[in-house]
Motif scaffolding. Structure first.
Motif, PDB file in Angstrom:
ATOM      1  N   VAL A 159      27.987  -7.221 -17.675  1.00 26.82           N
ATOM      2  CA  VAL A 159      26.546  -7.295 -17.395  1.00 26.82           C
ATOM      3  C   VAL A 159      25.785  -6.708 -18.580  1.00 26.82           C
ATOM      4  CG1 VAL A 159      24.699  -6.301 -15.952  1.00 26.82           C
ATOM      5  CG2 VAL A 159      26.790  -7.144 -14.873  1.00 26.82           C
ATOM      6  N   VAL A 160      24.707  -7.359 -18.995  1.00 32.36           N
ATOM      7  CA  VAL A 160      23.831  -6.789 -20.034  1.00 32.36           C
ATOM      8  C   VAL A 160      22.379  -6.918 -19.558  1.00 32.36           C
ATOM      9  CG1 VAL A 160      23.219  -6.746 -22.481  1.00 32.36           C
ATOM     10  CG2 VAL A 160      25.439  -7.662 -21.804  1.00 32.36           C
ATOM     11  N   LEU A 161      21.676  -5.785 -19.542  1.00 29.10           N
ATOM     12  CA  LEU A 161      20.296  -5.757 -19.058  1.00 29.10           C
ATOM     13  C   LEU A 161      19.341  -5.369 -20.181  1.00 29.10           C
ATOM     14  CD1 LEU A 161      20.899  -3.595 -15.829  1.00 29.10           C
ATOM     15  CD2 LEU A 161      21.019  -6.084 -16.038  1.00 29.10           C
ATOM     16  N   ALA A 162      18.112  -5.850 -20.092  1.00 27.99           N
ATOM     17  CA  ALA A 162      17.053  -5.415 -21.023  1.00 27.99           C
ATOM     18  C   ALA A 162      15.741  -5.406 -20.265  1.00 27.99           C
ATOM     19  CB  ALA A 162      16.956  -6.372 -22.211  1.00 27.99           C
ATOM     20  N   GLY A 163      14.763  -4.664 -20.768  1.00 23.84           N
ATOM     21  CA  GLY A 163      13.435  -4.634 -20.156  1.00 23.84           C
ATOM     22  C   GLY A 163      12.720  -5.962 -20.418  1.00 23.84           C
ATOM     23  N   ALA A 164      11.937  -6.408 -19.423  1.00 21.93           N
ATOM     24  CA  ALA A 164      11.140  -7.632 -19.622  1.00 21.93           C
ATOM     25  C   ALA A 164       9.850  -7.254 -20.343  1.00 21.93           C
ATOM     26  CB  ALA A 164      10.859  -8.292 -18.281  1.00 21.93           C
ATOM     27  N   THR A 165      10.016  -6.689 -21.531  1.00 20.68           N
ATOM     28  CA  THR A 165       8.874  -6.293 -22.356  1.00 20.68           C
ATOM     29  C   THR A 165       8.678  -7.366 -23.425  1.00 20.68           C
ATOM     30  OG1 THR A 165      10.351  -5.188 -23.879  1.00 20.68           O
ATOM     31  CG2 THR A 165       9.476  -3.842 -22.088  1.00 20.68           C
ATOM     32  N   LEU A 190      18.272  -5.764  -8.466  1.00 19.41           N
ATOM     33  CA  LEU A 190      19.625  -6.107  -8.926  1.00 19.41           C
ATOM     34  C   LEU A 190      20.640  -5.452  -8.004  1.00 19.41           C
ATOM     35  CD1 LEU A 190      19.318  -5.417 -12.774  1.00 19.41           C
ATOM     36  CD2 LEU A 190      19.412  -7.658 -11.688  1.00 19.41           C
ATOM     37  N   ALA A 191      21.697  -6.176  -7.707  1.00 19.72           N
ATOM     38  CA  ALA A 191      22.804  -5.601  -6.932  1.00 19.72           C
ATOM     39  C   ALA A 191      24.072  -6.268  -7.427  1.00 19.72           C
ATOM     40  CB  ALA A 191      22.607  -5.871  -5.447  1.00 19.72           C
ATOM     41  N   ILE A 192      25.207  -5.680  -7.065  1.00 25.37           N
ATOM     42  CA  ILE A 192      26.453  -6.286  -7.512  1.00 25.37           C
ATOM     43  C   ILE A 192      27.345  -6.517  -6.298  1.00 25.37           C
ATOM     44  CG2 ILE A 192      27.968  -4.298  -8.003  1.00 25.37           C
ATOM     45  CD1 ILE A 192      27.934  -5.767 -10.964  1.00 25.37           C
ATOM     46  N   LEU A 200      23.765  -9.936  -8.533  1.00 26.80           N
ATOM     47  CA  LEU A 200      22.798 -10.636  -7.686  1.00 26.80           C
ATOM     48  C   LEU A 200      21.419 -10.308  -8.222  1.00 26.80           C
ATOM     49  CD1 LEU A 200      24.558  -9.774  -4.294  1.00 26.80           C
ATOM     50  CD2 LEU A 200      24.898 -11.774  -5.759  1.00 26.80           C
ATOM     51  N   GLN A 201      20.830 -11.290  -8.890  1.00 27.27           N
ATOM     52  CA  GLN A 201      19.598 -11.069  -9.650  1.00 27.27           C
ATOM     53  C   GLN A 201      18.424 -11.679  -8.882  1.00 27.27           C
ATOM     54  OE1 GLN A 201      21.085 -12.187 -13.964  1.00 27.27           O
ATOM     55  NE2 GLN A 201      22.253 -13.260 -12.414  1.00 27.27           N
ATOM     56  N   THR A 202      17.574 -10.809  -8.342  1.00 20.95           N
ATOM     57  CA  THR A 202      16.473 -11.308  -7.513  1.00 20.95           C
ATOM     58  C   THR A 202      15.174 -11.299  -8.306  1.00 20.95           C
ATOM     59  OG1 THR A 202      17.603 -10.472  -5.566  1.00 20.95           O
ATOM     60  CG2 THR A 202      15.267 -10.972  -5.307  1.00 20.95           C
ATOM     61  N   ARG A 203      14.434 -12.396  -8.201  1.00 23.22           N
ATOM     62  CA  ARG A 203      13.158 -12.528  -8.920  1.00 23.22           C
ATOM     63  C   ARG A 203      12.249 -13.487  -8.144  1.00 23.22           C
ATOM     64  NH1 ARG A 203      11.993 -15.653 -13.770  1.00 23.22           N
ATOM     65  NH2 ARG A 203      10.277 -16.074 -12.385  1.00 23.22           N
ATOM     66  N   PRO A 204      10.932 -13.387  -8.366  1.00 21.34           N
ATOM     67  CA  PRO A 204      10.052 -14.330  -7.673  1.00 21.34           C
ATOM     68  C   PRO A 204      10.277 -15.742  -8.221  1.00 21.34           C
ATOM     69  CG  PRO A 204       8.801 -12.525  -8.709  1.00 21.34           C
ATOM     70  CD  PRO A 204      10.204 -12.440  -9.214  1.00 21.34           C
ATOM     71  N   ALA A 205      10.185 -16.733  -7.343  1.00 29.82           N
ATOM     72  CA  ALA A 205      10.343 -18.126  -7.783  1.00 29.82           C
ATOM     73  C   ALA A 205       9.289 -18.991  -7.102  1.00 29.82           C
ATOM     74  CB  ALA A 205      11.733 -18.628  -7.416  1.00 29.82           C
ATOM     75  N   PHE A 206       9.146 -20.208  -7.567  1.00 33.56           N
ATOM     76  CA  PHE A 206       8.152 -21.153  -7.049  1.00 33.56           C
ATOM     77  C   PHE A 206       6.772 -20.493  -6.938  1.00 33.56           C
ATOM     78  CE2 PHE A 206      12.174 -22.949  -5.491  1.00 33.56           C
ATOM     79  CZ  PHE A 206      12.104 -24.168  -6.151  1.00 33.56           C
ATOM     80  N   GLY A 207       6.291 -20.012  -8.083  1.00 33.23           N
ATOM     81  CA  GLY A 207       4.952 -19.420  -8.137  1.00 33.23           C
ATOM     82  C   GLY A 207       4.862 -18.131  -7.354  1.00 33.23           C
ATOM     83  N   GLY A 208       5.999 -17.488  -7.109  1.00 33.78           N
ATOM     84  CA  GLY A 208       5.980 -16.185  -6.430  1.00 33.78           C
ATOM     85  C   GLY A 208       6.008 -16.317  -4.919  1.00 33.78           C
ATOM     86  N   ASN A 209       6.135 -17.565  -4.418  1.00 32.61           N
ATOM     87  CA  ASN A 209       6.094 -17.733  -2.967  1.00 32.61           C
ATOM     88  C   ASN A 209       7.406 -17.389  -2.275  1.00 32.61           C
ATOM     89  OD1 ASN A 209       3.361 -18.542  -2.665  1.00 32.61           O
ATOM     90  ND2 ASN A 209       3.928 -20.413  -3.740  1.00 32.61           N
ATOM     91  N   ILE A 210       8.502 -17.410  -3.016  1.00 35.40           N
ATOM     92  CA  ILE A 210       9.769 -16.951  -2.433  1.00 35.40           C
ATOM     93  C   ILE A 210      10.473 -16.033  -3.432  1.00 35.40           C
ATOM     94  CG2 ILE A 210      10.200 -18.991  -0.975  1.00 35.40           C
ATOM     95  CD1 ILE A 210      12.304 -19.796  -3.140  1.00 35.40           C
ATOM     96  N   MET A 211      11.374 -15.206  -2.919  1.00 33.11           N
ATOM     97  CA  MET A 211      12.209 -14.399  -3.800  1.00 33.11           C
ATOM     98  C   MET A 211      13.562 -15.101  -3.870  1.00 33.11           C
ATOM     99  SD  MET A 211      10.219 -12.031  -4.683  1.00 33.11           S
ATOM    100  CE  MET A 211      11.134 -10.707  -5.454  1.00 33.11           C
ATOM    101  N   PRO A 221      28.749 -12.728 -20.454  1.00 34.37           N
ATOM    102  CA  PRO A 221      28.171 -11.700 -19.604  1.00 34.37           C
ATOM    103  C   PRO A 221      27.061 -12.270 -18.714  1.00 34.37           C
ATOM    104  CG  PRO A 221      27.198 -11.566 -21.778  1.00 34.37           C
ATOM    105  CD  PRO A 221      28.244 -12.640 -21.845  1.00 34.37           C
ATOM    106  N   GLN A 222      26.746 -11.497 -17.657  1.00 36.51           N
ATOM    107  CA  GLN A 222      25.626 -11.850 -16.799  1.00 36.51           C
ATOM    108  C   GLN A 222      24.426 -11.092 -17.368  1.00 36.51           C
ATOM    109  OE1 GLN A 222      27.387 -11.783 -12.500  1.00 36.51           O
ATOM    110  NE2 GLN A 222      28.513 -10.314 -13.717  1.00 36.51           N
ATOM    111  N   MET A 223      23.386 -11.810 -17.747  1.00 36.23           N
ATOM    112  CA  MET A 223      22.278 -11.162 -18.463  1.00 36.23           C
ATOM    113  C   MET A 223      20.961 -11.280 -17.688  1.00 36.23           C
ATOM    114  SD  MET A 223      23.223 -12.354 -22.345  1.00 36.23           S
ATOM    115  CE  MET A 223      21.979 -11.364 -23.144  1.00 36.23           C
ATOM    116  N   SER A 224      20.228 -10.176 -17.642  1.00 36.18           N
ATOM    117  CA  SER A 224      18.933 -10.177 -16.945  1.00 36.18           C
ATOM    118  C   SER A 224      17.931  -9.352 -17.733  1.00 36.18           C
ATOM    119  CB  SER A 224      18.995  -9.486 -15.587  1.00 36.18           C
ATOM    120  OG  SER A 224      20.124  -9.809 -14.889  1.00 36.18           O
ATOM    121  N   THR A 225      16.666  -9.764 -17.656  1.00 39.79           N
ATOM    122  CA  THR A 225      15.596  -8.850 -18.052  1.00 39.79           C
ATOM    123  C   THR A 225      14.934  -8.360 -16.763  1.00 39.79           C
ATOM    124  OG1 THR A 225      13.960 -10.621 -18.289  1.00 39.79           O
ATOM    125  CG2 THR A 225      15.132  -9.965 -20.281  1.00 39.79           C
TER     126      THR A 225
END
Ligand SMILES: Cc1cc2nc3c(=O)[nH]c(=O)nc-3n(C[C@H](O)[C@H](O)[C@H](O)COP(=O)(O)OP(=O)(O)OC[C@H]3O[C@@H](n4cnc5c(N)ncnc54)[C@H](O)[C@@H]3O)c2cc1C
Length: 397
Positions: A159-165, A190-192, A200-211, A221-225
């Protein structure tokens, strides 16, 4: 390309129902794929007759997932300091590493990083890979990307993570692309999963209407910001110990076509609403740009800063650095006062972690009241002057 096997397709319509993009239609008993297809694969999974395949997908090489191990965090260092999000990511990284029983590794890239590596260990890292060189004083996609890519290739973290900056968003996709890895941007959780170690990478989708929870089951690797102000950092523990490893930097890694001549902080970027303890947010209920005079006055009386909804940023009443929400900044102040803001899901996504939320809105059914700790139903042009004068009175007494 999505291929329909006409011999197998029964025209049952399950694929049509499962397509979020309306890209499949059953015509004359056979599924027909339209231009809106994004090759997301949802229909392929839903078809019990194996009538759908994505051309090329079957050619993907099977990876030895077991050989990838460790949770890594790219720890942003800018302007002589570690970014707060780096410490927040070490907080969630520690939880993930403990769940997997692996090391938590911080990657520090910059110049004159001082005691930052020790700080990262105090905040949860077991190992710090440090690239400290005068050539890395200014961020460039090429040099920072080359260093991180090379390290990941050698050490194979899972897993490799970075800030969404601005920096994370700029160079992380290039690193993922060079590695042929997937990347989930702007995660809020985030969970594993025990067993297969799927992130398990959770983020808003479809304009924020669902997670949406996204997995990359077949590759590493599994990569997320991850957005700033979403995860909690651990308290600094001076008794923690860890290893600091200085990376050998080949001259080729430090090369960049970009030459930074000067770095200038613009006036509008000077507003850092993410670091303010008190935010007074203004929305379309302010009617016009002039409405912000009241918001500024209230913010000043509380020693706070001014934030805004996207509607008013789009209207040009205030600059983008003030915007809170899914496409703006994520904030978590001690106090957030939302004035004339309806509480759209995309706005709430950026401020729901605030300690105390006060909402002022003339519509008692406004969704902002669902997340507010205190609600004032009323006209903000009547409520705010009274509030400001009460605060002033209180301050004088
Ligand atoms: C992909 C996507 C991303 C988005 N990202 C963001 C984002 O990052 N941030 C964001 O904020 N939005 C975002 N949005 C937009 C979001 O959906 C809303 O449109 C926006 O938040 C609405 O802003 P608002 O609450 O100021 O305006 P409105 O929804 O118009 O609400 C105005 C509110 O003011 C109240 N009001 C009016 N007059 C008064 C008065 N005199 N006194 C008191 N109350 C009054 C009204 O009752 C109303 O509730 C995004 C949308 C999409 C599709």
């Amino acid at each position: 390309m999505l291929i329909v096997d006409k011999e197998r397709c029964t025209g049952c319509g399950v694929c049509e129902a499962n397509c979020a993009f309306g890209a499949i239609e059953v015509v004359d008993g056979i599924a027909v794929v339209g231009d809106a297809c994004t090759l997301c694969g949802a229909c392929v999974e839903s078809c019990e007759f194996d009538a759908l395949t994505i051309e090329g997908a079957e050619k993907s090489v099977q990876m030895d997932l077991e050989s990838w191990s460790g949770i890594w965090v790219y720890c942003e260092f800018r302007g002589g300091n570690l970014a707060t999000v780096a410490l927040e990511l070490l907080g969630v990284g520690r939880t993930l590493a403990d769940a997997r029983g692996v090391k938590l590794v911080a990657v520090l890239i910059g110049s004159e990083t001082g005691d930052s590596a020790e700080k990262l260990i105090g905040h949860g890292a077991d190992i710090v890979y440090r690239a400290d060189d005068p050539a890395l004083h200014y961020f460039t996609d090429e040099a920072y990307g080359a260093i991180l890519t090379e390290l990941i290739r050698k050490k194979k973290p899972e897993v490799v993570l970075a800030g969404a900056t601005a920096i994370g968003r700029s160079f992380f996709p290039g690193v993922a692309n060079a590695l042929g890895a997937g990347l989930t941007a702007d995660c809020t959780q985030l969970a594993i999963r025990a067993g297969d170690g799927a992130l398990l990478q959770t983020r808003p989708a479809f304009g924020g209407n669902i997670m949406a929870t996204i997995e990359c089951p077949g590759s590493r690797p599994q990569m997320s910001t991850v957005r700033p102000n979403v995860m909690k950092q651990l308290e600094f523990d001076p008794s923690r110990s860890g290893e600091i490893i200085d990376i050998d930097l080949a001259p080729a890694m430090l090369k960049s076509k970009v030459r930074v001549l000067e770095s200038v902080v613009s006036d509008s970027d000077d507003v850092n609403i993410q670091e303010s303890d008190i935010l007074v947010g203004g929305g379309r209920g302010l009617d016009t740009e002039k409405g912000f005079t009241l918001i500024r006055e209230l913010a000043r009386s509380l020693d706070g800063s001014v934030s805004a909804s996207r509607a008013v940023v789009d209207a040009g009443w205030i600059g983008y650095p003030h915007q809170v929400g899914q496409t703006g900044k994520t904030v978590a102040p001690k106090l957030y006062i939302a004035c004339g803001i309806s509480g759209a899901i995309q706005h709430v996504a950026g401020m729901q972690s605030s300690e105390t939320i006060v909402a002022i809105n003339r519509d008692e059914n406004a969704p902002i009241f669902n997340v507010a700790d205190f609600g004032i139903v009323g006209d903000l042009f009547e409520v705010l002057p009274k509030l400001i004068s009460k605060i002033e009175e209180h301050r004088k007494s």
